[in-house]
Design an enzyme around this catalytic site. Structure first.
Site, PDB file in Angstrom:
ATOM      1  N   ASN A   1      -7.156  -1.581  14.517  1.00 15.53           N
ATOM      2  CA  ASN A   1      -8.579  -1.805  14.253  1.00 15.53           C
ATOM      3  C   ASN A   1      -8.811  -3.040  13.364  1.00 15.53           C
ATOM      4  O   ASN A   1      -9.906  -3.231  12.842  1.00 15.53           O
ATOM      5  CB  ASN A   1      -9.203  -0.558  13.595  1.00 15.53           C
ATOM      6  CG  ASN A   1      -8.560  -0.236  12.246  1.00 15.53           C
ATOM      7  OD1 ASN A   1      -7.656  -0.937  11.807  1.00 15.53           O
ATOM      8  ND2 ASN A   1      -9.036   0.808  11.598  1.00 15.53           N
TER       9      ASN A   1
ATOM     10  N   ASP B   1       0.838  -1.199   0.000  1.00 13.82           N
ATOM     11  CA  ASP B   1       0.000   0.000   0.000  1.00 13.82           C
ATOM     12  C   ASP B   1       0.873   1.249   0.000  1.00 13.82           C
ATOM     13  O   ASP B   1       2.107   1.148   0.070  1.00 13.82           O
ATOM     14  CB  ASP B   1      -0.946  -0.007   1.224  1.00 13.82           C
ATOM     15  CG  ASP B   1      -0.220  -0.285   2.539  1.00 13.82           C
ATOM     16  OD1 ASP B   1       1.019  -0.331   2.539  1.00 13.82           O
ATOM     17  OD2 ASP B   1      -0.900  -0.452   3.554  1.00 13.82           O
TER      18      ASP B   1
ATOM     19  N   HIS C   1      -7.142  -3.712  10.518  1.00 14.67           N
ATOM     20  CA  HIS C   1      -6.877  -3.562   9.083  1.00 14.67           C
ATOM     21  C   HIS C   1      -5.651  -4.370   8.662  1.00 14.67           C
ATOM     22  O   HIS C   1      -4.742  -4.604   9.465  1.00 14.67           O
ATOM     23  CB  HIS C   1      -6.779  -2.089   8.650  1.00 14.67           C
ATOM     24  CG  HIS C   1      -5.567  -1.325   9.084  1.00 14.67           C
ATOM     25  ND1 HIS C   1      -5.646  -0.137   9.774  1.00 14.67           N
ATOM     26  CD2 HIS C   1      -4.249  -1.556   8.909  1.00 14.67           C
ATOM     27  CE1 HIS C   1      -4.435   0.329   9.987  1.00 14.67           C
ATOM     28  NE2 HIS C   1      -3.559  -0.509   9.479  1.00 14.67           N
TER      29      HIS C   1
ATOM     30  N   GLU D   1      -9.419  -1.032   5.530  1.00 15.68           N
ATOM     31  CA  GLU D   1     -10.017  -0.623   6.804  1.00 15.68           C
ATOM     32  C   GLU D   1     -11.308  -1.422   7.058  1.00 15.68           C
ATOM     33  O   GLU D   1     -11.854  -2.028   6.140  1.00 15.68           O
ATOM     34  CB  GLU D   1     -10.339   0.879   6.754  1.00 15.68           C
ATOM     35  CG  GLU D   1      -9.114   1.783   6.590  1.00 15.68           C
ATOM     36  CD  GLU D   1      -8.315   1.971   7.885  1.00 15.68           C
ATOM     37  OE1 GLU D   1      -8.349   1.086   8.767  1.00 15.68           O
ATOM     38  OE2 GLU D   1      -7.637   3.010   8.002  1.00 15.68           O
TER      39      GLU D   1
HETATM   40  C1  GLP Z   1      -0.270   0.469   8.556  1.00 12.29           C
HETATM   41  C2  GLP Z   1      -0.005  -0.306   7.302  1.00 12.29           C
HETATM   42  C3  GLP Z   1      -0.145  -1.763   7.544  1.00 12.29           C
HETATM   43  C4  GLP Z   1       0.505  -2.127   8.864  1.00 12.29           C
HETATM   44  C5  GLP Z   1      -0.239  -1.470  10.000  1.00 12.29           C
HETATM   45  C6  GLP Z   1       0.343  -1.745  11.371  1.00 12.29           C
HETATM   46  O1  GLP Z   1      -0.837   1.635   8.505  1.00 12.29           O
HETATM   47  N1  GLP Z   1      -0.780   0.116   6.185  1.00 12.29           N
HETATM   48  O2  GLP Z   1       0.402  -2.487   6.465  1.00 12.29           O
HETATM   49  O3  GLP Z   1       0.490  -3.521   9.039  1.00 12.29           O
HETATM   50  O4  GLP Z   1      -0.367  -0.108   9.789  1.00 12.29           O
HETATM   51  O5  GLP Z   1       1.477  -0.958  11.595  1.00 12.29           O
HETATM   52  P1  GLP Z   1       2.488  -1.210  12.770  1.00 12.29           P
HETATM   53  O6  GLP Z   1       3.294  -2.389  12.377  1.00 12.29           O
HETATM   54  O7  GLP Z   1       3.319   0.042  12.836  1.00 12.29           O
HETATM   55  O8  GLP Z   1       1.690  -1.438  14.006  1.00 12.29           O
END
Ligand code: GLP
Length: 244
Positions: A140, A81, A142, A147
């Site tokens: 949440n 993404d 995702h 989302e």
């Molecule tokens: C993001 C990304 C995800 C990621 C998630 C968790 O915003 N789009 O791919 O897995 O958040 O992030 P973190 O590993 O910093 O908790």
């Protein structure tokens, strides 16, 4: 009548004693994938969770790693993404280059980004499809930027970010306002991957992970869609249980 829900047998959960051990295990699996199939097609995440994995993989990508050397010269990597309308230095493109690609022999023409490609899913398909996709999970539920509420049949698409996601990722923007929009592989794109590794670190993710794994599939918790995939490994550094 009380009903109990069991984690589908297609989901293998492994718990490691520390973040370092977890990261080494994930890096080892990526290395093994590339060794077994040098032209592997990988789906790669951003966020804090995979940082340890990328650090380990960076070490394995140096000639000093000798017999453990990971040769990325034939691999193809697809970012999960990216943000839309963001200063390049805060983009996931820049993140992946900085945290992993520049430490490897992957050439620029073998890394792909959803914001820079018209038909990302077609391109993924043309390369032979995703062999292995690494994922993190948002607070949440995702995965990538799918989302809560995202259609399970979604392919790569643009999306609005939840306010909670913007707040969770705020620190990376050095005081600037986090973007409101992103482009992401869809849930169908992710589920098309032959293998998936979900990396989850820190007790703060325990509740949402257990919700994703221990409750029926729901579009309110996008990670729960992983229950519908045949080869998912969930690697954590905390114990997971579906006790009711
Ligand atoms: C993001 C990304 C995800 C990621 C998630 C968790 O915003 N789009 O791919 O897995 O958040 O992030 P973190 O590993 O910093 O908790």
């Amino acid at each position: 009548m009380e009903t109990t829900f069991k984690i589908p047998p297609s989901i293998k959960i492994e718990t490691f004693p520390s973040y370092e051990a977890l990261s080494q295990a994930v890096a080892g699996r990526v290395a093994a994938q590339i060794k077994a199939k040098p032209d592997s097609v990988l789906g790669l995440p951003t966020g804090n969770t995979p940082l340890g994995t990328y650090k380990e993989l960076s070490l394995l990508s140096k000639p000093e790693a000798k017999e453990n050397f990971v040769d990325w010269s034939k691999a193809r990597c697809f970012a999960l993404d990216d943000y839309i309308d963001v200063d390049e230095r805060f983009s996931f493109h820049a993140f992946l280059v900085d945290k992993i690609y520049r430490h490897t022999n992957l050439s620029g023409s073998q890394s792909f980004y959803p914001g820079l490609t018209d038909d990302y899913d077609h391109l993924i398909e043309e390369t032979g499809g995703l062999d292995l996709t690494l994922l993190g999970i948002g607070n949440n539920g995702h995965i990538a930027f799918n989302e809560p509420g995202t259609c399970p049949a979604s392919w790569t698409h643009c999306t609005w970010l939840d306010e909670s996601t913007r707040q969770a990722n705020k620190a990376a923007f050095e005081g600037n306002t986090p973007p409101t929009r992103a482009v992401t592989m869809g849930l169908a794109t992710i589920l098309s991957s032959r293998k998936i590794i979900l990396i989850v670190s820190g007790e703060k993710k325990k509740t949402i992970l257990e919700k994703a794994l221990c409750q029926p599939v729901s579009r309110d918790v996008p990670a729960s869609l992983l229950q519908m995939h045949q080869r998912v490994e969930v690697l954590t550094d905390f114990a997971v249980s579906c006790a009711v």
